[in-house]
Each structure stands twice: as structure tokens, then as C-alpha cells.
Design a protein around this motif. Structure first.
Motif, PDB file in Angstrom:
ATOM      1  N   ASN A  96       0.820  -1.225   0.000  1.00 33.47           N
ATOM      2  CA  ASN A  96       0.000   0.000   0.000  1.00 33.47           C
ATOM      3  C   ASN A  96       0.852   1.272   0.000  1.00 33.47           C
ATOM      4  OD1 ASN A  96      -2.580  -1.302   0.034  1.00 33.47           O
ATOM      5  ND2 ASN A  96      -2.278  -1.760   2.202  1.00 33.47           N
ATOM      6  N   ILE A  97       1.967   1.214  -0.724  1.00 30.87           N
ATOM      7  CA  ILE A  97       2.828   2.383  -0.873  1.00 30.87           C
ATOM      8  C   ILE A  97       2.531   3.022  -2.233  1.00 30.87           C
ATOM      9  CG2 ILE A  97       5.199   3.258  -0.930  1.00 30.87           C
ATOM     10  CD1 ILE A  97       4.441   2.093   1.751  1.00 30.87           C
ATOM     11  N   SER A  98       1.916   4.192  -2.214  1.00 31.52           N
ATOM     12  CA  SER A  98       1.592   4.904  -3.444  1.00 31.52           C
ATOM     13  C   SER A  98       2.775   5.770  -3.872  1.00 31.52           C
ATOM     14  CB  SER A  98       0.370   5.794  -3.237  1.00 31.52           C
ATOM     15  OG  SER A  98       0.668   6.836  -2.311  1.00 31.52           O
ATOM     16  N   ASN A  99       2.702   6.299  -5.066  1.00 31.44           N
ATOM     17  CA  ASN A  99       3.739   7.200  -5.571  1.00 31.44           C
ATOM     18  C   ASN A  99       3.868   8.424  -4.660  1.00 31.44           C
ATOM     19  OD1 ASN A  99       5.660   8.348  -7.240  1.00 31.44           O
ATOM     20  ND2 ASN A  99       4.208   9.062  -8.765  1.00 31.44           N
ATOM     21  N   LYS A 100       2.735   8.979  -4.252  1.00 33.17           N
ATOM     22  CA  LYS A 100       2.732  10.153  -3.377  1.00 33.17           C
ATOM     23  C   LYS A 100       3.348   9.827  -2.019  1.00 33.17           C
ATOM     24  CE  LYS A 100      -0.415  13.649  -1.451  1.00 33.17           C
ATOM     25  NZ  LYS A 100      -1.846  14.091  -1.369  1.00 33.17           N
ATOM     26  N   ASN A 101       2.978   8.684  -1.488  1.00 27.99           N
ATOM     27  CA  ASN A 101       3.496   8.259  -0.196  1.00 27.99           C
ATOM     28  C   ASN A 101       4.991   7.968  -0.263  1.00 27.99           C
ATOM     29  OD1 ASN A 101       3.562   5.519   1.927  1.00 27.99           O
ATOM     30  ND2 ASN A 101       2.807   7.491   2.642  1.00 27.99           N
ATOM     31  N   PHE A 102       5.423   7.364  -1.368  1.00 29.35           N
ATOM     32  CA  PHE A 102       6.830   7.064  -1.605  1.00 29.35           C
ATOM     33  C   PHE A 102       7.651   8.351  -1.591  1.00 29.35           C
ATOM     34  CE2 PHE A 102      10.353   6.543  -4.631  1.00 29.35           C
ATOM     35  CZ  PHE A 102      10.992   5.414  -4.133  1.00 29.35           C
ATOM     36  N   LYS A 103       7.174   9.373  -2.285  1.00 22.50           N
ATOM     37  CA  LYS A 103       7.885  10.646  -2.350  1.00 22.50           C
ATOM     38  C   LYS A 103       7.951  11.313  -0.982  1.00 22.50           C
ATOM     39  CE  LYS A 103       6.976  11.768  -7.186  1.00 22.50           C
ATOM     40  NZ  LYS A 103       6.349  12.709  -8.133  1.00 22.50           N
ATOM     41  N   LYS A 104       6.877  11.213  -0.227  1.00 23.09           N
ATOM     42  CA  LYS A 104       6.862  11.814   1.113  1.00 23.09           C
ATOM     43  C   LYS A 104       7.889  11.146   2.025  1.00 23.09           C
ATOM     44  CE  LYS A 104       3.821  13.125   4.935  1.00 23.09           C
ATOM     45  NZ  LYS A 104       4.809  12.738   5.968  1.00 23.09           N
ATOM     46  N   LYS A 105       7.991   9.814   1.949  1.00 26.56           N
ATOM     47  CA  LYS A 105       8.959   9.094   2.770  1.00 26.56           C
ATOM     48  C   LYS A 105      10.395   9.468   2.379  1.00 26.56           C
ATOM     49  CE  LYS A 105       6.112   4.992   3.775  1.00 26.56           C
ATOM     50  NZ  LYS A 105       6.297   4.972   5.241  1.00 26.56           N
ATOM     51  N   ILE A 106      10.634   9.614   1.076  1.00 25.69           N
ATOM     52  CA  ILE A 106      11.950  10.020   0.591  1.00 25.69           C
ATOM     53  C   ILE A 106      12.294  11.423   1.092  1.00 25.69           C
ATOM     54  CG2 ILE A 106      13.215  10.712  -1.488  1.00 25.69           C
ATOM     55  CD1 ILE A 106      13.201   7.754  -1.284  1.00 25.69           C
ATOM     56  N   LEU A 107      11.320  12.320   1.049  1.00 21.94           N
ATOM     57  CA  LEU A 107      11.532  13.685   1.518  1.00 21.94           C
ATOM     58  C   LEU A 107      11.800  13.712   3.021  1.00 21.94           C
ATOM     59  CD1 LEU A 107      11.492  16.756   0.921  1.00 21.94           C
ATOM     60  CD2 LEU A 107       9.026  16.703   1.372  1.00 21.94           C
ATOM     61  N   ASN A 132       9.897   9.669 -11.310  1.00 23.29           N
ATOM     62  CA  ASN A 132       9.529   8.306 -11.676  1.00 23.29           C
ATOM     63  C   ASN A 132       9.596   8.182 -13.200  1.00 23.29           C
ATOM     64  OD1 ASN A 132       8.489   5.713 -11.550  1.00 23.29           O
ATOM     65  ND2 ASN A 132       6.381   6.358 -11.177  1.00 23.29           N
ATOM     66  N   TYR A 133      10.006   7.030 -13.697  1.00 23.39           N
ATOM     67  CA  TYR A 133       9.963   6.824 -15.144  1.00 23.39           C
ATOM     68  C   TYR A 133       9.175   5.556 -15.452  1.00 23.39           C
ATOM     69  CZ  TYR A 133      13.543   3.131 -14.921  1.00 23.39           C
ATOM     70  OH  TYR A 133      14.220   1.962 -14.650  1.00 23.39           O
ATOM     71  N   TYR A 134       8.633   5.514 -16.661  1.00 25.13           N
ATOM     72  CA  TYR A 134       7.847   4.373 -17.109  1.00 25.13           C
ATOM     73  C   TYR A 134       8.330   3.956 -18.489  1.00 25.13           C
ATOM     74  CZ  TYR A 134       3.825   1.801 -19.039  1.00 25.13           C
ATOM     75  OH  TYR A 134       3.027   0.873 -19.640  1.00 25.13           O
ATOM     76  N   GLY A 135       8.530   2.684 -18.666  1.00 23.13           N
ATOM     77  CA  GLY A 135       8.957   2.188 -19.968  1.00 23.13           C
ATOM     78  C   GLY A 135       8.989   0.677 -19.972  1.00 23.13           C
ATOM     79  N   LEU A 136       9.097   0.122 -21.153  1.00 25.40           N
ATOM     80  CA  LEU A 136       9.145  -1.322 -21.333  1.00 25.40           C
ATOM     81  C   LEU A 136      10.391  -1.710 -22.101  1.00 25.40           C
ATOM     82  CD1 LEU A 136       5.491  -1.975 -22.563  1.00 25.40           C
ATOM     83  CD2 LEU A 136       6.311  -2.004 -20.211  1.00 25.40           C
ATOM     84  N   VAL A 152       2.669  13.601 -13.590  1.00 25.85           N
ATOM     85  CA  VAL A 152       2.132  12.860 -14.738  1.00 25.85           C
ATOM     86  C   VAL A 152       3.276  12.470 -15.649  1.00 25.85           C
ATOM     87  CG1 VAL A 152      -0.176  13.890 -14.747  1.00 25.85           C
ATOM     88  CG2 VAL A 152       1.685  15.043 -15.969  1.00 25.85           C
ATOM     89  N   PHE A 153       3.115  11.358 -16.364  1.00 23.89           N
ATOM     90  CA  PHE A 153       4.063  10.977 -17.399  1.00 23.89           C
ATOM     91  C   PHE A 153       3.733  11.751 -18.674  1.00 23.89           C
ATOM     92  CE2 PHE A 153       3.954   7.046 -14.771  1.00 23.89           C
ATOM     93  CZ  PHE A 153       5.297   7.006 -14.431  1.00 23.89           C
ATOM     94  N   ILE A 154       4.767  12.045 -19.453  1.00 27.85           N
ATOM     95  CA  ILE A 154       4.579  12.850 -20.656  1.00 27.85           C
ATOM     96  C   ILE A 154       5.117  12.096 -21.869  1.00 27.85           C
ATOM     97  CG2 ILE A 154       4.946  15.115 -21.715  1.00 27.85           C
ATOM     98  CD1 ILE A 154       5.788  16.119 -18.929  1.00 27.85           C
ATOM     99  N   CYS A 155       4.317  12.059 -22.940  1.00 24.81           N
ATOM    100  CA  CYS A 155       4.760  11.461 -24.193  1.00 24.81           C
ATOM    101  C   CYS A 155       5.677  12.441 -24.917  1.00 24.81           C
ATOM    102  CB  CYS A 155       3.571  11.154 -25.098  1.00 24.81           C
ATOM    103  SG  CYS A 155       2.461   9.885 -24.475  1.00 24.81           S
ATOM    104  N   SER A 156       6.838  11.973 -25.324  1.00 25.15           N
ATOM    105  CA  SER A 156       7.734  12.801 -26.126  1.00 25.15           C
ATOM    106  C   SER A 156       7.292  12.755 -27.585  1.00 25.15           C
ATOM    107  CB  SER A 156       9.177  12.299 -26.001  1.00 25.15           C
ATOM    108  OG  SER A 156       9.353  11.112 -26.751  1.00 25.15           O
ATOM    109  N   ASP A 157       8.006  13.480 -28.439  1.00 21.51           N
ATOM    110  CA  ASP A 157       7.707  13.454 -29.874  1.00 21.51           C
ATOM    111  C   ASP A 157       7.958  12.082 -30.486  1.00 21.51           C
ATOM    112  OD1 ASP A 157       7.184  16.131 -29.586  1.00 21.51           O
ATOM    113  OD2 ASP A 157       9.017  16.828 -30.559  1.00 21.51           O
TER     114      ASP A 157
END
Length: 348
Positions: free
Chosen positions: A226-237, A247-251, A267-272
Motif C-alpha cells: 500500500n505504498i503509493s507514488n505520493k506516499n513514496f515521495k513523502k517518505k523520501i523527503l 519516476n519513469y515508465y517504460g518497457l 504525470v508521465f509525458i509522451c515525447s515526440d
């Protein structure tokens, strides 16, 4: 292919749609003519090589297909590297075949996207992992990622020894040298959490405020806690005073066309070089709501990985970029598909 000298987040919505549709259709026809296996798959969908399809209507393959057959559009003698997915224990890994040209293209585009999304200069780097042992031809996903991101750093330090134990001396040496300078920390999300953030050897708060943490993958393990992205960042801070966490996303099926999270907009952003479509359970495209993530990339030329349906769930946030000014579709990922398979896309 877009000019590497340009901002990789430069296309407005209309320009991106027109350009991407043209290029993905060209790639599909190219792979159709070069790969007998891919041709057979596309023929089973009734693909017409003389037709230019709208992106929503262009047949795609599932990531599962790369586990089941060898898919490449180059001669065996031209294979420069084989990338293999890490996978779970006992599972069959995906195999991605690269020639030298495609491998170099991946590296160049990853470098360009990184420069605009994370930092535009090489930095001293601490890797939350052990130094990988590379085979000249074949790489697993973890080794490939460490190798790929290590080019953005210098004076590489590895937090773990070859027995996966914390090398506190290595960390202390890195910290003493660079605590007052800008530096980069890279690791897989689950490793960052278990080996660094939640490790008892780092009991006291450490000031890493000059650092940039780049992490990705491994969210499945954290989701079970139950560790969300937001919670993860708070713990790191809280523990490291580390404010810039990306965070990055890829395959591995689309190495190079990686998606970086805007650390301000989350949010993740699509490049060109990349785009995505979200589809409902009937595989119809949707612009609102959570569905199956389909990824498209202009980079794969040595293998037909340019248009694939993943086993991830996601949602589109915006069609016109993030609030920070980067253009491109933005999205969030909501984990893997549970207890199900995407069928019908891997039949050969």
C-alpha cells in the motif's frame, strides 16, 4: 524521425497526430515486409499493406508475443544485442533484437529525453544496486537499464556489493565527496524502497537535498505494501530531504522511448518519439477513464515493437501537455492487469 537537435516535447496535438500517424504506418509497412512472423500476425488481423490507417484502427501486437516467438526485422547476422525482460521467477522472458544502428538510435534519443526531463549535464551517480556483469550480446532488463542510465553519470558508485549487501563504505565515500554538489541517484523503485529508504542501516536522517532521484519499475511490490507514488515521495523527503524525485515508465519492448514523470505535475509525458492509446475491456479507445495501455514508438526499426498493447492499466490526463509547458499527451499508470491475459493479439 524527428530532429535530435529539437526539443523532444515540441509537437502540438495536431502536428503530433499527423506526423505520428504517417510514421507509424510507415514502420508497420516496413516490418510487414521484413519479418515473416510479423506478416503472419498482421495478416490474421486482416491488415492491408496498401492502406494508411488511423492510429486507433492500426492492428497492434501484445507484449506477450515477444515471449512466445522471435520477432525481428533484421538478418540474424545483423543482431548486435539481445535484450531480455527480467520477468518473474520461472517465466519466459521477452527477447528484443537490436542491430547496431537501432541500439545507437535508442541511446541518442534516451539522452535527448533525459536532458530535457531530468538534467542536461552528466552528474556523479549513486546506483541503488550492484555492479552488473554484462554479456557482450545479451542483457537482461535490469542490466540494460543500469547500463542505459549510467551514461548520464560519472564516478559511478554502487550501493550494493555482489552479495546484495549494503556497502556502507561506498555510500559514505560518495556522500562525503558530493553532498554539497548536484548528484544523481538511480534505482528500481522496489530496490530504492527496500535497500535504501527502508533499510535499517540508514537509521538517521541524511541530507540528500542536492540530489535527483530517478527510479522506475518494481511498483507491484510496493502496491502490495500500500505504498503509493505520493506516499513514496513523502517518505523520501522525510528521510533524505530529497525533493526532486522523478519516476519513469517504460518497457524493454520499447527501450529508448521512455516516459519521464514531471515531478511537479506528477504525470508521465509522451515525447515526440512516443504516444499512447488507452482502451477499454472491449479494446475500444477511450480518452477518459482507466483502461489497457497501448504504446507506440518511432524508435524500433530492427524489430516490430513500434505498436504494442501492454499488460498495464492507465488513464490519459491531458491531450495537450502538462502545466510546466512540455507538449505531449500526459497520463498516469495504475498498475498491472490482475488475473487476466490479453488474448487474441499473440496468435501466430
Amino acid at each position: 524521425m524527428t530532429n535530435l537537435n529539437l526539443n523532444p516535447y515540441s509537437f502540438d496535438k495536431k502536428t503530433k497526430e499527423e506526423y505520428f500517424s504517417s510514421e507509424v504506418n510507415k514502420l508497420t509497412k516496413f516490418h510487414y515486409s521484413k519479418s515473416k512472423v510479423y506478416k503472419k500476425i498482421m495478416d490474421s488481423f486482416g491488415y492491408n499493406k496498401k492502406k494508411d490507417y488511423e492510429l486507433n484502427d492500426l492492428p497492434f501486437v501484445s507484449t506477450r508475443i515477444f515471449k512466445e516467438v522471435d520477432l525481428h526485422s533484421i538478418k540474424k547476422s545483423e543482431i548486435f544485442k539481445i535484450l531480455r525482460s527480467s520477468g518473474t521467477s520461472g517465466s519466459v522472458p521477452s527477447k528484443i533484437f537490436l542491430d547496431k544502428k537501432n541500439a545507437n538510435e535508442q541511446r541518442k534519443i534516451l539522452n535527448k529525453i533525459f536532458s530535457y526531463s531530468v538534467y542536461d549535464k552528466r552528474l556523479p551517480i549513486l546506483i541503488i544496486g550492484k555492479k552488473p556483469k554484462f554479456d557482450k550480446l545479451s542483457f537482461d532488463a535490469k542490466a540494460a537499464a543500469i547500463l542505459g542510465f549510467s551514461i548520464f553519470g560519472f564516478d559511478h558508485h554502487y550501493l550494493l556489493d555482489q552479495n546484495n549487501r549494503i556497502d556502507k563504505t561506498e555510500f559514505n565515500n560518495f556522500f562525503e565527496k558530493y553532498q554539497n554538489k548536484k548528484f544523481l541517484i538511480f534505482g528500481f523503485t522496489s530496490d530504492v524502497y527496500s535497500k535504501f529508504l527502508n533499510n535499517k542501516q540508514f537509521k538517521n536522517k541524511i541530507d540528500l537535498s542536492n540530489g535527483i532521484l530517478l527510479h522506475g519499475g518494481g511498483w507491484k511490490k510496493l502496491a502490495s505494501l500500500n505504498i503509493s507514488n505520493k506516499n513514496f515521495k513523502k517518505k523520501i523527503l522525510d528521510k533524505f530531504n530529497l525533493k526532486k524525485v522523478i519516476n519513469y515508465y517504460g518497457l524493454i519492448e520499447q527501450v529508448g522511448s521512455i516516459f519521464f514523470e514531471c515531478y511537479k505535475c506528477n504525470v508521465f509525458i509522451c515525447s515526440d518519439y512516443s504516444d499512447l492509446i488507452v482502451r477499454d475491456r472491449n479494446l475500444n479507445p477511450i480518452e477518459k477513464g482507466i483502461g489497457f495501455v497501448q504504446l507506440m514508438s518511432l524508435i524500433p526499426t530492427s524489430y516490430p515493437g513500434h505498436n504494442i498493447l501492454t499488460e498495464d492499466l492507465g488513464e490519459i490526463v491531458s491531450l495537450n501537455g502538462c502545466d510546466c509547458g512540455k507538449k505531449g499527451k500526459t497520463f498516469r499508470i495504475h498498475g498491472r492487469i490482475l488475473n487476466s491475459e490479453i488474448r487474441g493479439c499473440s496468435n501466430v
